[in-house]
Design a protein around this motif. Structure first.
Motif, PDB file in Angstrom:
ATOM      1  N   LEU A  18       0.824  -1.210   0.000  1.00  0.00           N
ATOM      2  CA  LEU A  18       0.000   0.000   0.000  1.00  0.00           C
ATOM      3  C   LEU A  18       0.858   1.259   0.000  1.00  0.00           C
ATOM      4  O   LEU A  18       0.548   2.234  -0.701  1.00  0.00           O
ATOM      5  N   ILE A  19       1.947   1.247   0.754  1.00  0.00           N
ATOM      6  CA  ILE A  19       2.843   2.402   0.785  1.00  0.00           C
ATOM      7  C   ILE A  19       3.480   2.620  -0.582  1.00  0.00           C
ATOM      8  O   ILE A  19       3.543   3.752  -1.085  1.00  0.00           O
ATOM      9  N   LYS A  20       3.947   1.545  -1.203  1.00  0.00           N
ATOM     10  CA  LYS A  20       4.566   1.672  -2.526  1.00  0.00           C
ATOM     11  C   LYS A  20       3.551   2.136  -3.572  1.00  0.00           C
ATOM     12  O   LYS A  20       3.868   2.961  -4.421  1.00  0.00           O
ATOM     13  N   THR A  21       2.323   1.616  -3.489  1.00  0.00           N
ATOM     14  CA  THR A  21       1.287   2.023  -4.438  1.00  0.00           C
ATOM     15  C   THR A  21       0.934   3.493  -4.264  1.00  0.00           C
ATOM     16  O   THR A  21       0.859   4.247  -5.244  1.00  0.00           O
ATOM     17  N   ALA A  22       0.735   3.904  -3.029  1.00  0.00           N
ATOM     18  CA  ALA A  22       0.413   5.313  -2.762  1.00  0.00           C
ATOM     19  C   ALA A  22       1.562   6.222  -3.175  1.00  0.00           C
ATOM     20  O   ALA A  22       1.340   7.298  -3.747  1.00  0.00           O
ATOM     21  N   SER A  23       2.786   5.786  -2.922  1.00  0.00           N
ATOM     22  CA  SER A  23       3.958   6.577  -3.325  1.00  0.00           C
ATOM     23  C   SER A  23       4.040   6.705  -4.839  1.00  0.00           C
ATOM     24  O   SER A  23       4.338   7.782  -5.366  1.00  0.00           O
ATOM     25  N   THR A  24       3.771   5.619  -5.538  1.00  0.00           N
ATOM     26  CA  THR A  24       3.822   5.647  -7.003  1.00  0.00           C
ATOM     27  C   THR A  24       2.754   6.578  -7.561  1.00  0.00           C
ATOM     28  O   THR A  24       3.035   7.375  -8.462  1.00  0.00           O
ATOM     29  N   VAL A  25       1.555   6.495  -7.029  1.00  0.00           N
ATOM     30  CA  VAL A  25       0.470   7.373  -7.494  1.00  0.00           C
ATOM     31  C   VAL A  25       0.806   8.832  -7.186  1.00  0.00           C
ATOM     32  O   VAL A  25       0.653   9.705  -8.046  1.00  0.00           O
ATOM     33  N   ALA A  26       1.277   9.104  -5.975  1.00  0.00           N
ATOM     34  CA  ALA A  26       1.610  10.478  -5.588  1.00  0.00           C
ATOM     35  C   ALA A  26       2.746  11.033  -6.459  1.00  0.00           C
ATOM     36  O   ALA A  26       2.676  12.180  -6.916  1.00  0.00           O
ATOM     37  N   LEU A  27       3.769  10.232  -6.692  1.00  0.00           N
ATOM     38  CA  LEU A  27       4.871  10.682  -7.549  1.00  0.00           C
ATOM     39  C   LEU A  27       4.408  10.907  -8.986  1.00  0.00           C
ATOM     40  O   LEU A  27       4.853  11.850  -9.640  1.00  0.00           O
ATOM     41  N   THR A  28       3.534  10.050  -9.475  1.00  0.00           N
ATOM     42  CA  THR A  28       3.007  10.229 -10.827  1.00  0.00           C
ATOM     43  C   THR A  28       2.264  11.554 -10.937  1.00  0.00           C
ATOM     44  O   THR A  28       2.472  12.318 -11.885  1.00  0.00           O
ATOM     45  N   VAL A  29       1.416  11.838  -9.970  1.00  0.00           N
ATOM     46  CA  VAL A  29       0.664  13.098  -9.972  1.00  0.00           C
ATOM     47  C   VAL A  29       1.616  14.284  -9.881  1.00  0.00           C
ATOM     48  O   VAL A  29       1.464  15.285 -10.604  1.00  0.00           O
ATOM     49  N   LEU A  30       2.628  14.179  -9.028  1.00  0.00           N
ATOM     50  CA  LEU A  30       3.611  15.251  -8.888  1.00  0.00           C
ATOM     51  C   LEU A  30       4.388  15.474 -10.184  1.00  0.00           C
ATOM     52  O   LEU A  30       4.582  16.618 -10.615  1.00  0.00           O
ATOM     53  N   LEU A  31       4.803  14.394 -10.836  1.00  0.00           N
ATOM     54  CA  LEU A  31       5.535  14.522 -12.098  1.00  0.00           C
ATOM     55  C   LEU A  31       4.664  15.133 -13.198  1.00  0.00           C
ATOM     56  O   LEU A  31       5.147  15.936 -14.003  1.00  0.00           O
ATOM     57  N   ILE A  32       3.399  14.768 -13.236  1.00  0.00           N
ATOM     58  CA  ILE A  32       2.492  15.352 -14.228  1.00  0.00           C
ATOM     59  C   ILE A  32       2.321  16.842 -13.955  1.00  0.00           C
ATOM     60  O   ILE A  32       2.340  17.658 -14.888  1.00  0.00           O
ATOM     61  N   ALA A  33       2.183  17.211 -12.686  1.00  0.00           N
ATOM     62  CA  ALA A  33       2.052  18.635 -12.334  1.00  0.00           C
ATOM     63  C   ALA A  33       3.321  19.404 -12.710  1.00  0.00           C
ATOM     64  O   ALA A  33       3.242  20.525 -13.250  1.00  0.00           O
ATOM     65  N   LEU A  34       4.480  18.815 -12.454  1.00  0.00           N
ATOM     66  CA  LEU A  34       5.737  19.466 -12.833  1.00  0.00           C
ATOM     67  C   LEU A  34       5.856  19.613 -14.350  1.00  0.00           C
ATOM     68  O   LEU A  34       6.329  20.641 -14.853  1.00  0.00           O
ATOM     69  N   LEU A  35       5.427  18.599 -15.069  1.00  0.00           N
ATOM     70  CA  LEU A  35       5.458  18.657 -16.531  1.00  0.00           C
ATOM     71  C   LEU A  35       4.544  19.765 -17.046  1.00  0.00           C
ATOM     72  O   LEU A  35       4.915  20.518 -17.954  1.00  0.00           O
TER      73      LEU A  35
END
Length: 99
Positions: A18-35
């Motif tokens: 669950l931690i890895k999944t939440a981290s992956t989703v959060a990082l994906t959202v952050l990377l999209i926002a940065l892009l």
């Protein structure tokens, strides 16, 4: 001979997953926002530097106004952000495993 329970033979745990999944989703959202922010500053960057790389990138991403191509490009960029997030989470996992 003691019998192994299913939970003891499985490496990792539900909590780690669950931690890895939440981290992956959060990082994906952050990377999209940065892009998105990066794409927003491209015209300003062109003005400051005098180059036209930013406008060329935006022209490619606009895909000539064809909606289906724009959607495919957006999906591709989201996929790249997701893959990068997975790589970052795996790297983070290895760093924390060493401690």
């Amino acid at each position: 001979m003691p019998r192994k329970t299913p939970s003891s033979s499985v490496p990792g745990s539900l909590k780690q997953t669950l931690i890895k999944t939440a981290s992956t989703v959060a990082l994906t959202v952050l990377l999209i926002a940065l892009l998105r922010e990066l794409l927003r500053i491209l015209p300003w960057l062109d003005q400051v530097t005098g180059f036209h790389a930013g406008s060329s990138i935006l022209r490619i991403l606009a895909a000539g106004g064809v909606t289906q191509q724009q959607q495919m490009i957006a999906a591709g960029l989201i996929f790249v952000c997701f893959v990068l997030a997975v790589v970052l989470v795996r790297m983070g996992e290895k760093v924390f495993a060493r401690r």
